[in-house]
Design an enzyme around this catalytic site. Structure first.
Site, mmCIF file in Angstrom:
data_model
loop_
_atom_site.group_PDB
_atom_site.id
_atom_site.type_symbol
_atom_site.label_atom_id
_atom_site.label_comp_id
_atom_site.label_asym_id
_atom_site.label_seq_id
_atom_site.Cartn_x
_atom_site.Cartn_y
_atom_site.Cartn_z
ATOM 1 N N CYS A 30 4.532 -12.417 22.515
ATOM 2 C CA CYS A 30 5.514 -12.033 23.533
ATOM 3 C C CYS A 30 5.158 -12.566 24.911
ATOM 4 C CB CYS A 30 5.651 -10.515 23.588
ATOM 5 S SG CYS A 30 4.144 -9.625 23.205
ATOM 6 N N ASP B 113 -12.154 -5.573 60.874
ATOM 7 C CA ASP B 113 -13.009 -4.638 60.123
ATOM 8 C C ASP B 113 -14.135 -5.422 59.443
ATOM 9 O OD1 ASP B 113 -13.984 -2.326 59.044
ATOM 10 O OD2 ASP B 113 -12.357 -2.035 57.593
ATOM 11 N N GLN C 61 -10.341 2.035 50.072
ATOM 12 C CA GLN C 61 -9.406 2.712 50.963
ATOM 13 C C GLN C 61 -8.008 2.773 50.344
ATOM 14 O OE1 GLN C 61 -10.086 4.146 53.882
ATOM 15 N NE2 GLN C 61 -7.935 4.670 54.150
ATOM 16 N N ARG D 228 0.853 -1.187 0.000
ATOM 17 C CA ARG D 228 0.000 0.000 0.000
ATOM 18 C C ARG D 228 0.888 1.236 0.000
ATOM 19 N NH1 ARG D 228 -4.012 -2.431 -1.650
ATOM 20 N NH2 ARG D 228 -5.275 -3.703 -0.259
ATOM 21 N N TYR E 259 -3.930 5.200 3.400
ATOM 22 C CA TYR E 259 -3.216 4.244 2.557
ATOM 23 C C TYR E 259 -4.057 3.889 1.332
ATOM 24 C CZ TYR E 259 -5.545 1.213 6.011
ATOM 25 O OH TYR E 259 -6.433 0.644 6.867
HETATM 26 P P1 ADP Z 1 -10.713 -1.451 49.985
HETATM 27 O O1 ADP Z 1 -10.830 -2.664 50.840
HETATM 28 O O2 ADP Z 1 -9.361 -1.178 49.444
HETATM 29 O O3 ADP Z 1 -11.350 -0.285 50.638
HETATM 30 P P2 ADP Z 1 -12.727 -2.695 48.536
HETATM 31 O O4 ADP Z 1 -12.299 -4.068 48.852
HETATM 32 O O5 ADP Z 1 -13.849 -2.145 49.308
HETATM 33 O O6 ADP Z 1 -11.518 -1.739 48.681
HETATM 34 O O7 ADP Z 1 -13.009 -2.632 46.983
HETATM 35 C C1 ADP Z 1 -13.768 -1.623 46.363
HETATM 36 C C2 ADP Z 1 -14.885 -2.228 45.548
HETATM 37 O O8 ADP Z 1 -14.360 -3.105 44.569
HETATM 38 C C3 ADP Z 1 -15.814 -3.088 46.397
HETATM 39 O O9 ADP Z 1 -16.876 -2.365 46.890
HETATM 40 C C4 ADP Z 1 -16.302 -4.125 45.397
HETATM 41 O O10 ADP Z 1 -17.429 -3.662 44.714
HETATM 42 C C5 ADP Z 1 -15.163 -4.261 44.433
HETATM 43 N N1 ADP Z 1 -14.350 -5.453 44.746
HETATM 44 C C6 ADP Z 1 -13.295 -5.524 45.585
HETATM 45 N N2 ADP Z 1 -12.780 -6.748 45.614
HETATM 46 C C7 ADP Z 1 -13.519 -7.507 44.771
HETATM 47 C C8 ADP Z 1 -13.480 -8.905 44.375
HETATM 48 N N3 ADP Z 1 -12.567 -9.735 44.873
HETATM 49 N N4 ADP Z 1 -14.407 -9.338 43.511
HETATM 50 C C9 ADP Z 1 -15.345 -8.493 43.028
HETATM 51 N N5 ADP Z 1 -15.440 -7.189 43.364
HETATM 52 C C10 ADP Z 1 -14.536 -6.683 44.215
#
Ligand code: ADP
Ligand code: MG
Length: 612
Positions: A140, A474, A365, A28, A39
């Site tokens: 790869c 928690d 978090q 091309r 191209y």
């Molecule tokens: P952290 O514990 O860092 O605060 P989370 O565990 O609450 O974060 O994760 C944020 C969001 O991601 C959760 O509310 C959930 O919806 C999703 N999530 C986290 N872990 C999973 C998992 N193993 N499978 C499916 N969804 C997940």
């Protein structure tokens, strides 16, 4: 039209849309202008351009890189280069555009010019695949998903000509930009609807009926998936003892299948398994599917259905006289390794190049959590730990311990990627997401059994942690996840110890889980399995209120005051006295008068037995 910057005859590789479609290579004439690369068909004899064959907007180019030539490449294909294009509407079909230059010099000249014109583009990539996509695979890194993120970091940043500036500052590359949210067309575990009838051509083929639902089990090839129809519970050709073997091997409470009652009877039997409790062995029950005088099907008196799928669907949600509701499809057509098997023996440092990021699940978090694949095949959730949010070295040490925790009601930690920043935590993926959201959004009219089963799942996971002397710290509905069968699994155990955020780990901080904490934690930060028990009581309350906020009218200071002087959460409407009693036991002022998780599992099981 803007003036051409460069013109050259190259060989272009056809886009390989299907694994089976043969590749072809055509000459091309490429014309680069300020805003397009077009191209054309090329007339050799007259040395003239003919019809336009295609064009790409410069602003859509995300990356320009060389490619390592194929093994045994013919002489005209020794100097390939590639352009990744951002084409949202067809992103799942198109890989990079591959072009072959006649010489390294020409290739260099084009790459240099192209990088110059694309240098201000949005979404420039930082990683690419150094080899070709061929026969359904990246040569790869062996990943089998075309949209898999590149496995090599660019030598020079996009926009190129950065040799000088690289010498000046040896700054590490910035973190990866967020990936554009891509919806995969298909993923494993996904329910899909057939667009056409398909008659099986080989014994292993699944017959497809238009508009019926199927569940994708494995994406083995661009064109062929392993799938199960929604009647995956129907096991033709197995007898009673084979059924028992299958159910026992799966060892899942509520595991079930439907089989032919005998070879020639034309009748069907549902075989159901209930798991061992208090030292008894698991048991199999076999129920013949009966018909009434109106030719309707039933397993339990008063619950009649016009078809067996309707009957099964009903009993998937209601035990109505059976030993258990039909909770898990057990099938002789699919043998999946249990999630607790992890990704392989002794693997805990995962190579990030074996991860593909598919979509964002949420933000927590520690930062973004994504759904992806490991080795292009296994579903995983990947927590990308925002820098500065975690005390990483301590966590990495602890991860080795966490890897050893294995229970079907705990979200399995598969491994970590710690050789790069941000570090990743890779875990089992649960397709129904967070329990709190599930309670609030998915459960319209839950049955008593359903709610109690959820509590039982959590109590079993926690009883295991308790037996390992592992404190969660928690526990709450937001830290539980729901899998595709509706099973609940506990996650984030012990993680709160590694949070770097004053608002979180100080009991007076705004993010501290005050609403889930007993007086001794609020007053003296004394964590124990008994403080987990208190949190479990609050979690049960969340379940029975379908996800309300505990003490919704009180602020944190008021909660500390009131709870330490005996105030407790009210009885949710859906919880009867016996259930509320369990919660209240978890909220004993004195920690050692609260039950153990082991005792809770038994109390909950007793209540469940009375419901069936
Ligand atoms: P952290 O514990 O860092 O605060 P989370 O565990 O609450 O974060 O994760 C944020 C969001 O991601 C959760 O509310 C959930 O919806 C999703 N999530 C986290 N872990 C999973 C998992 N193993 N499978 C499916 N969804 C997940
Ligand atoms: Mg969490």
């Amino acid at each position: 039209m803007s003036d051409s910057i460069l013109e050259e005859v190259f060989i272009k590789r056809s886009q390989q849309k299907k694994k089976t479609s043969p590749l072809n290579f055509k000459e091309r004439l490429f014309v680069l202008t300020q805003d397009k690369i077009a191209y054309y068909d090329y007339d050799y004899e007259k040395g003239k351009r003919k019809g336009l064959k295609g064009s790409v907007d410069i602003e859509k180019i995300k990356c320009v890189e060389t490619v390592i030539p194929e093994d045994n490449a013919p002489p005209e294909r020794l100097f390939p280069f590639q352009m990744y294009l951002f084409l949202p509407q067809i992103i799942y079909d198109e890989g990079p555009l591959y072009i072959f230059a006649k010489s390294d010099d020409v290739r260099k000249q084009w790459i240099h010019k192209l990088r110059h014109v694309v240098r201000f583009n949005k979404d420039l990539m930082q990683k690419y695949h150094p080899c070709f996509w061929e026969d359904g695979m990246w040569k790869c890194c062996q990943q089998e998903v075309k949209q898999a993120m590149g496995c090599r970091v660019l030598e020079t940043r996009n926009g190129g000509f950065s040799k000088g500036s690289r010498r000046k500052s040896r700054k590490p590359l910035p973190p990866l930009p967020p990936q554009p949210p891509k919806q995969p067309k298909f993923s494993e575990g996904m329910t899909v609807i057939a667009e056409y009838d398909y008659a099986p051509m080989a014994p292993q083929d699944l017959e497809l009926r238009k508009d019926e639902e199927y569940i994708i089990l494995q994406i083995s090839d661009a064109n062929w998936f392993r799938a199960r129809d929604k009647y995956g519970w129907y096991c033709k050709n197995i007898n009673r003892s084979q059924a028992e073997n299958l159910l026992r091997t799966e060892n899942k409470d509520g595991g079930f299948l439907v089989r032919d009652s005998g070879k020639y009877t034309g009748k069907y039997t549902a075989s159901v398994y209930t798991k061992a409790s208090h030292g008894t062995l698991g048991t199999c029950r076999h129920y013949n599917i009966l018909t009434n005088h109106q030719d309707q099907f039933y397993l339990a008196e008063k619950h009649y259905f016009n078809s067996i799928p309707e009957l099964i669907n009903y009993h998937q949600h209601n035990a109505a006289g059976l030993v258990s509701r039909l909770k898990y499809v057990v099938s002789n057509r699919t043998q999946n390794a249990p999630s607790t098997a992890g990704l392989g023996y002794g693997v805990w440092e995962i190579d990030p190049r074996q991860l593909t990021f598919i979509k964002e699940l949420g933000n927590g978090q520690f930062g973004v959590v994504k759904y992806g694949k490991w080795q292009g095949r296994h579903d995983v959730a990947i927590k990308m730990i925002k820098e500065g949010s975690m005390s990483e070295d301590d966590f990495i040490e602890e991860a080795k311990v966490m890897m050893k925790l294995r229970h079907e009601n705990l979200v399995q930690l598969y491994g970590v990627c710690t050789k790069q920043r941000p570090i990743y935590i890779v875990t089992e993926f649960l397709s129904n997401g967070c329990l709190l959201t599930y309670l609030r959004e998915n459960l319209q009219h839950p049955s008593a059994v359903q709610l109690l089963e959820m509590c039982k799942d959590v109590s079993e996971g926690m009883a295991y942690l308790e037996s390992q002397q592992y404190i969660h710290r928690d526990l709450a509905a937001r830290n539980c996840l729901v899998d595709s069968n509706g099973t609940i699994k506990v996650t984030d155990f012990g993680l709160s110890r590694y949070v770097l955020d004053d608002e979180y780990f100080s009991s007076v901080g705004s993010k501290f889980p005050v609403r889930w904490s007993p007086p001794e934690v609020l007053l003296y930060c004394k964590f124990s399995s008994k403080s987990d028990i208190w949190a479990f009581g609050v979690l049960m309350w969340e379940v029975y209120t379908l996800g309300r906020m505990p003490y919704e009218r009180l602020n944190n200071t008021e909660i500390v005051d009131k709870v330490s002087t005996g105030y407790r959460l009210y009885r949710p409407q859906m919880a009867n006295d016996k259930i509320y009693n369990i919660m209240m036991n978890c909220w004993h002022e004195k920690a050692d008068e609260r039950p153990t998780f082991q005792a809770l599992v038994i109390s909950i099981q007793d209540l469940l037995d009375n419901l069936y």
